[in-house]
Design a protein around this motif. Structure first.
Motif, PDB file in Angstrom:
ATOM      1  N   LEU A 167       0.826  -1.210   0.000  1.00 52.67           N
ATOM      2  CA  LEU A 167       0.000   0.000   0.000  1.00 52.67           C
ATOM      3  C   LEU A 167       0.862   1.263   0.000  1.00 52.67           C
ATOM      4  O   LEU A 167       0.571   2.228  -0.713  1.00 52.67           O
ATOM      5  N   LEU A 168       1.934   1.255   0.785  1.00 53.77           N
ATOM      6  CA  LEU A 168       2.819   2.422   0.828  1.00 53.77           C
ATOM      7  C   LEU A 168       3.446   2.691  -0.549  1.00 53.77           C
ATOM      8  O   LEU A 168       3.486   3.839  -1.006  1.00 53.77           O
ATOM      9  N   LEU A 169       3.903   1.635  -1.207  1.00 52.88           N
ATOM     10  CA  LEU A 169       4.532   1.821  -2.512  1.00 52.88           C
ATOM     11  C   LEU A 169       3.518   2.233  -3.571  1.00 52.88           C
ATOM     12  O   LEU A 169       3.834   3.013  -4.483  1.00 52.88           O
ATOM     13  N   LEU A 170       2.286   1.741  -3.472  1.00 51.26           N
ATOM     14  CA  LEU A 170       1.237   2.198  -4.383  1.00 51.26           C
ATOM     15  C   LEU A 170       0.944   3.685  -4.164  1.00 51.26           C
ATOM     16  O   LEU A 170       0.749   4.440  -5.123  1.00 51.26           O
ATOM     17  N   ILE A 171       0.944   4.111  -2.912  1.00 48.53           N
ATOM     18  CA  ILE A 171       0.712   5.525  -2.603  1.00 48.53           C
ATOM     19  C   ILE A 171       1.840   6.380  -3.170  1.00 48.53           C
ATOM     20  O   ILE A 171       1.595   7.451  -3.740  1.00 48.53           O
ATOM     21  N   VAL A 172       3.092   5.903  -3.023  1.00 51.38           N
ATOM     22  CA  VAL A 172       4.223   6.651  -3.579  1.00 51.38           C
ATOM     23  C   VAL A 172       4.098   6.722  -5.098  1.00 51.38           C
ATOM     24  O   VAL A 172       4.326   7.779  -5.704  1.00 51.38           O
ATOM     25  N   TYR A 173       3.728   5.606  -5.731  1.00 54.11           N
ATOM     26  CA  TYR A 173       3.571   5.609  -7.192  1.00 54.11           C
ATOM     27  C   TYR A 173       2.516   6.622  -7.623  1.00 54.11           C
ATOM     28  O   TYR A 173       2.735   7.405  -8.557  1.00 54.11           O
ATOM     29  N   PHE A 174       1.366   6.621  -6.951  1.00 50.84           N
ATOM     30  CA  PHE A 174       0.291   7.535  -7.339  1.00 50.84           C
ATOM     31  C   PHE A 174       0.564   8.971  -6.896  1.00 50.84           C
ATOM     32  O   PHE A 174      -0.189   9.872  -7.259  1.00 50.84           O
ATOM     33  N   SER A 175       1.639   9.170  -6.127  1.00 53.58           N
ATOM     34  CA  SER A 175       2.053  10.530  -5.792  1.00 53.58           C
ATOM     35  C   SER A 175       2.978  11.082  -6.870  1.00 53.58           C
ATOM     36  O   SER A 175       2.723  12.144  -7.432  1.00 53.58           O
ATOM     37  N   HIS A 176       4.064  10.350  -7.153  1.00 53.83           N
ATOM     38  CA  HIS A 176       5.030  10.851  -8.136  1.00 53.83           C
ATOM     39  C   HIS A 176       5.907   9.696  -8.604  1.00 53.83           C
ATOM     40  O   HIS A 176       6.544   9.021  -7.796  1.00 53.83           O
ATOM     41  N   ILE A 177       5.971   9.479  -9.917  1.00 55.64           N
ATOM     42  CA  ILE A 177       6.639   8.283 -10.437  1.00 55.64           C
ATOM     43  C   ILE A 177       8.152   8.349 -10.254  1.00 55.64           C
ATOM     44  O   ILE A 177       8.810   7.322 -10.029  1.00 55.64           O
ATOM     45  N   MET A 178       8.764   9.543 -10.347  1.00 58.58           N
ATOM     46  CA  MET A 178      10.204   9.650 -10.135  1.00 58.58           C
ATOM     47  C   MET A 178      10.550   9.333  -8.684  1.00 58.58           C
ATOM     48  O   MET A 178      11.524   8.612  -8.408  1.00 58.58           O
ATOM     49  N   ILE A 179       9.760   9.835  -7.748  1.00 59.36           N
ATOM     50  CA  ILE A 179       9.995   9.537  -6.330  1.00 59.36           C
ATOM     51  C   ILE A 179       9.757   8.060  -6.064  1.00 59.36           C
ATOM     52  O   ILE A 179      10.438   7.442  -5.232  1.00 59.36           O
ATOM     53  N   PHE A 180       8.803   7.449  -6.769  1.00 58.28           N
ATOM     54  CA  PHE A 180       8.572   6.007  -6.630  1.00 58.28           C
ATOM     55  C   PHE A 180       9.816   5.223  -7.033  1.00 58.28           C
ATOM     56  O   PHE A 180      10.239   4.290  -6.328  1.00 58.28           O
ATOM     57  N   ALA A 181      10.441   5.584  -8.162  1.00 61.00           N
ATOM     58  CA  ALA A 181      11.650   4.886  -8.609  1.00 61.00           C
ATOM     59  C   ALA A 181      12.774   5.044  -7.590  1.00 61.00           C
ATOM     60  O   ALA A 181      13.488   4.079  -7.269  1.00 61.00           O
ATOM     61  N   ILE A 182      12.927   6.257  -7.047  1.00 61.88           N
ATOM     62  CA  ILE A 182      13.952   6.496  -6.032  1.00 61.88           C
ATOM     63  C   ILE A 182      13.673   5.668  -4.786  1.00 61.88           C
ATOM     64  O   ILE A 182      14.586   5.074  -4.192  1.00 61.88           O
ATOM     65  N   THR A 183      12.407   5.594  -4.388  1.00 58.21           N
ATOM     66  CA  THR A 183      12.026   4.844  -3.191  1.00 58.21           C
ATOM     67  C   THR A 183      12.359   3.370  -3.328  1.00 58.21           C
ATOM     68  O   THR A 183      12.954   2.762  -2.426  1.00 58.21           O
ATOM     69  N   VAL A 184      11.993   2.768  -4.451  1.00 58.81           N
ATOM     70  CA  VAL A 184      12.254   1.341  -4.663  1.00 58.81           C
ATOM     71  C   VAL A 184      13.757   1.062  -4.656  1.00 58.81           C
ATOM     72  O   VAL A 184      14.226   0.109  -4.012  1.00 58.81           O
ATOM     73  N   CYS A 185      14.532   1.889  -5.345  1.00 61.56           N
ATOM     74  CA  CYS A 185      15.987   1.709  -5.372  1.00 61.56           C
ATOM     75  C   CYS A 185      16.588   1.850  -3.980  1.00 61.56           C
ATOM     76  O   CYS A 185      17.455   1.062  -3.565  1.00 61.56           O
ATOM     77  N   PHE A 186      16.110   2.839  -3.241  1.00 68.52           N
ATOM     78  CA  PHE A 186      16.658   3.087  -1.911  1.00 68.52           C
ATOM     79  C   PHE A 186      16.296   1.952  -0.947  1.00 68.52           C
ATOM     80  O   PHE A 186      17.119   1.527  -0.135  1.00 68.52           O
ATOM     81  N   LEU A 187      15.082   1.442  -1.052  1.00 71.11           N
ATOM     82  CA  LEU A 187      14.687   0.319  -0.202  1.00 71.11           C
ATOM     83  C   LEU A 187      15.484  -0.936  -0.551  1.00 71.11           C
ATOM     84  O   LEU A 187      15.822  -1.733   0.337  1.00 71.11           O
ATOM     85  N   ALA A 188      15.777  -1.121  -1.837  1.00 66.28           N
ATOM     86  CA  ALA A 188      16.579  -2.280  -2.245  1.00 66.28           C
ATOM     87  C   ALA A 188      17.962  -2.215  -1.604  1.00 66.28           C
ATOM     88  O   ALA A 188      18.486  -3.219  -1.095  1.00 66.28           O
ATOM     89  N   ILE A 189      18.567  -1.023  -1.603  1.00 66.43           N
ATOM     90  CA  ILE A 189      19.872  -0.853  -0.963  1.00 66.43           C
ATOM     91  C   ILE A 189      19.752  -1.044   0.547  1.00 66.43           C
ATOM     92  O   ILE A 189      20.599  -1.689   1.179  1.00 66.43           O
ATOM     93  N   LEU A 190      18.678  -0.522   1.109  1.00 66.99           N
ATOM     94  CA  LEU A 190      18.465  -0.622   2.556  1.00 66.99           C
ATOM     95  C   LEU A 190      18.298  -2.076   3.007  1.00 66.99           C
ATOM     96  O   LEU A 190      18.529  -2.394   4.168  1.00 66.99           O
TER      97      LEU A 190
END
Length: 363
Positions: A167-190
């Motif tokens: 749900l959090l990632l869907l919310i980020v996607y529907f907020s802003h797609i560039m921020i969604f890409a950054i979020t997924v990459c950052f979580l992968a590193i985390l």
């Protein structure tokens, strides 16, 4: 314990001060804010009221495009509240939750970095917000919420965490797609930063477990993003690359903070902030050099090692800085990248240890 409570009260006081412009004005004027309210009114008429006159002219997009989140939040609030209050509540959520979860995440890694979390109050009031880029600002807010939740709670795979993270990632996607890409990459590193693990085999299993949780949670949003890029021509040629001198000047002036005026009388404040950042960097370099010298003098292997996660934050910020200097300015990408640079740079600052005088100077 008393000092901790005093500092926490101070943080909440600053949080309250940062929302005063919203509380003491009827209309919080931004460039695109009125169009967001207008769209929210249309969505309310289409979705919640099934207004026939509106349906003759408009319909909900059949493609799940990003940048919906702010509109739908305000559309829902419009059922109960007037337009200006629905916008106020949206902005209050942003101004309160962004610094709160930024602080929560930083303190997971560095409990002594409390003072440096105050920088986030400056960067919540940024030029993109005053241009009315509400959805990108919401994306940044949910970025901090997502990385806090993921690092604190998503150590193992279970259904509850999977649902919440999805749900959090869907919310980020529907907020802003560039921020969604950054979020997924950052979580992968985390995913690679797991504490209290002594066995390499256990560590590998934990990392794979977290990566699997992240992949499955992000899969619905990734499918929507893939479909969006296939069906929608979202590439904007826009403006050419800005002159290097202008880019460098805006970098030194911390341009994202010059929200209402870029005139000389206001630049002195952001120039002071840039000098402070420079002093913090120099102090950090001095501390590291001293540790290297001490380690060499004792003929021992250097004991200090910058935790990799700090390096990740620093490298991430510099990736945005490099892109800032080389990409054309389509869709105002330059100022977006500069804001992201400073956000991750401040994150790196807050994750480091400093002499006490740096804490005092920063405060």
């Amino acid at each position: 314990m008393k000092s901790y409570k005093t500092e926490l009260i101070l943080f909440y006081v600053l949080c309250f001060i940062s929302i005063l412009p919203i509380l003491f004005t009827r209309y919080y004027v931004t460039l695109d804010g009125s169009s967001h309210i207008y769209n929210a009114n249309l969505i309310k008429s289409l979705v919640f009221q099934s207004d026939l006159e509106t349906m003759k002219l408009f319909q909900i997009n059949s493609i799940a495009v990003p940048n919906w989140m702010g509109h739908f939040i305000m559309a829902f609030l419009r059922i109960f509240l007037p337009a200006f209050l629905s916008e106020k509540i949206l902005l209050l959520l942003y101004f309160i939750l962004t610094p709160l979860f930024f602080r929560k995440f930083i303190l997971l890694f560095n409990p002594s970095g409390k003072i440096f979390t105050y920088f986030i109050f400056l960067f919540t009031h940024n030029v993109l917000l005053y241009l009315g880029f509400f959805n990108m600002m919401l994306g940044i807010m949910f970025l901090f919420i997502s990385i806090f939740y993921y690092h604190k709670y998503c150590q193992i795979f279970n259904l509850k965490r999977f649902i919440i993270l999805t749900l959090l990632l869907l919310i980020v996607y529907f907020s802003h797609i560039m921020i969604f890409a950054i979020t997924v990459c950052f979580l992968a590193i985390l995913s690679f930063y797991i504490s209290d693990i002594h066995s390499n085999n256990t560590l590998r299993k934990k990392i794979l477990n977290r990566l699997m949780l992240l992949f499955l949670s992000a899969l619905p949003s990734l499918i929507l993003a893939f479909k969006y890029f296939i069906l929608v021509d979202s590439i904007d040629e826009g403006e050419p690359q800005l002159p290097f001198v202008k880019l460098l000047t805006e970098f030194i002036n911390v341009q994202p903070l010059l929200t209402l005026s870029g005139n000389n009388p206001w630049k002195i404040y952001t120039n002071i902030l840039f000098i402070l950042f420079t002093i913090i960097i120099i102090s950090r370099i001095i501390v590291l050099v001293k540790k290297v010298i001490m380690a060499k003098g004792s003929n021992l292997r250097p004991k200090f090692k910058i935790p990799s996660f700090k390096v990740v934050c620093l490298l991430t910020s510099f990736v945005f800085l490099i892109l800032y200097f080389i990409l054309p300015n389509g869709m105002m990408i330059s100022i977006r990248l500069l804001l992201l640079f400073y956000l991750f740079f401040v994150m790196w600052i807050a994750l480091n240890e400093y002499p006490k005088w740096i804490h005092v100077l920063t405060f």
